[in-house]
Design an enzyme around this catalytic site. Structure first.
Site, mmCIF file in Angstrom:
data_model
loop_
_atom_site.group_PDB
_atom_site.id
_atom_site.type_symbol
_atom_site.label_atom_id
_atom_site.label_comp_id
_atom_site.label_asym_id
_atom_site.label_seq_id
_atom_site.Cartn_x
_atom_site.Cartn_y
_atom_site.Cartn_z
ATOM 1 C CD GLU A 171 -5.432 1.475 -2.996
ATOM 2 O OE1 GLU A 171 -6.609 1.594 -2.667
ATOM 3 O OE2 GLU A 171 -4.506 1.481 -2.176
ATOM 4 C CG HIS A 177 -1.968 1.023 1.188
ATOM 5 N ND1 HIS A 177 -1.697 2.331 1.495
ATOM 6 C CD2 HIS A 177 -3.272 0.975 0.831
ATOM 7 C CE1 HIS A 177 -2.812 3.052 1.337
ATOM 8 N NE2 HIS A 177 -3.777 2.233 0.934
HETATM 9 P P1 PGA Z 1 -9.620 5.890 0.324
HETATM 10 O O1 PGA Z 1 -8.404 4.864 0.604
HETATM 11 O O2 PGA Z 1 -10.759 5.057 -0.205
HETATM 12 O O3 PGA Z 1 -9.902 6.516 1.628
HETATM 13 O O4 PGA Z 1 -9.126 6.834 -0.720
HETATM 14 C C1 PGA Z 1 -8.107 3.826 -0.288
HETATM 15 C C2 PGA Z 1 -6.877 3.117 0.161
HETATM 16 O O5 PGA Z 1 -5.958 3.779 0.673
HETATM 17 O O6 PGA Z 1 -6.798 1.881 0.034
#
Ligand code: PGA
Length: 258
Positions: free
Chosen positions: A167, A95
């Site tokens: 992401e 992440h």
């Molecule tokens: P968010 O986070 O939906 O609050 O943008 C997503 C993540 O960090 O996995």
């Protein structure tokens, strides 16, 4: 084979063990048995043990947010994937908060992906470019490096044990100026991810990899994101902390598939 839709809630550093248990209780009550939708929540590591006794695995699964790649030894403060075996079915690995706050590089991410697979936990490998990398036209390189680097210890035959989550760091709501990614922007990068997988592992293996999207997902954009070609699910931070929003997104996933 029809691929499942994955709806994964990343609770990050939120909820006490008691709060997590109450949330899970309410979520289980609200969830019917969706065969084609895999619902997963990732609580803090400390909550995994009690929640693993409480969860109904026919309805949903648990994920760990992070663990260490060695199974045992002199690693003060760490929890290993081998200790989590049987408690977590999935692991969020790489992440951006781990990469940028805790300085995890692709080598460490790769070892964690391998450790998860070795311990029968499905890794959800997170990759994504920062705002400045995108501005400098480096998105394709960053995606390739993080994807192929993160999978470097995975054999062709194990590729079907991996999930990839795109992401974009600039779209994650924990970043200062989170922007919303458009379906077109996501489609372009997901295409790149699938091409890199096909080039490295072959078309047949690459088609088996679910690709999720994450970054400011909420009930009003979930439907649009779930219909982006090549996207098989969502990784949700902030909205997964609010039960009504999370169940809304699960309902949307079911509707979009129908
Ligand atoms: P968010 O986070 O939906 O609050 O943008 C997503 C993540 O960090 O996995």
């Amino acid at each position: 084979m029809v691929m499942k839709t994955y709806i994964v809630g990343n609770w990050k550093l939120n909820f006490t063990v008691g709060e997590a248990s109450i949330y899970l209780h309410k979520l289980l009550k609200a969830l019917p048995n969706y065969r084609d939708t895999e619902v997963v929540v990732a609580p803090s590591t400390i909550a995994l043990q009690p929640l693993s006794l409480q969860v109904d695995r026919h309805k949903m699964k648990l994920a760990v947010q992070n663990a260490f790649y060695r199974d045992y030894g002199a690693f003060t403060g760490e929890t290993s994937f081998s200790q989590l075996r049987g408690l977590a079915d999935y692991a969020i690995i790489g992440h951006s908060e781990r990469r940028y706050i805790f300085r995890e590089d692709d080598k460490m991410v790769a070892k964690k992906v391998a450790a998860a697979i070795r311990n029968k936990i499905t890794p959800i490998l997170c990759i994504g470019e920062t705002e400045s990398e995108r501005a400098f036209g480096e998105t394709a390189d960053v995606i390739r490096d993080q994807l192929i680097g993160g999978l470097s210890e995975v054999s062709d035959d194990d590729l079907d044990k991996v999930i990839v989550a795109y992401e974009p760091v600039w779209a994650i709501s924990s970043t200062k100026a989170a922007k919303i990614a458009t379906p077109d922007e996501i489609a372009e990068v997901v295409k790149l991810i699938r091409k890199n997988l096909a080039d490295t592992y072959g078309e047949k293996h690459s088609e088996q990899v679910p690709v999720l999207f994450g970054g400011s997902v909420n009930p009003s954009n979930a439907g649009a994101y779930l219909t982006v070609p090549g996207v098989n699910g969502l990784l949700i931070g902030g909205a997964s902390l609010i039960l009504s929003e999370f169940t809304d997104i699960i309902e949307t996933a079911k509707r979009v598939r129908a």
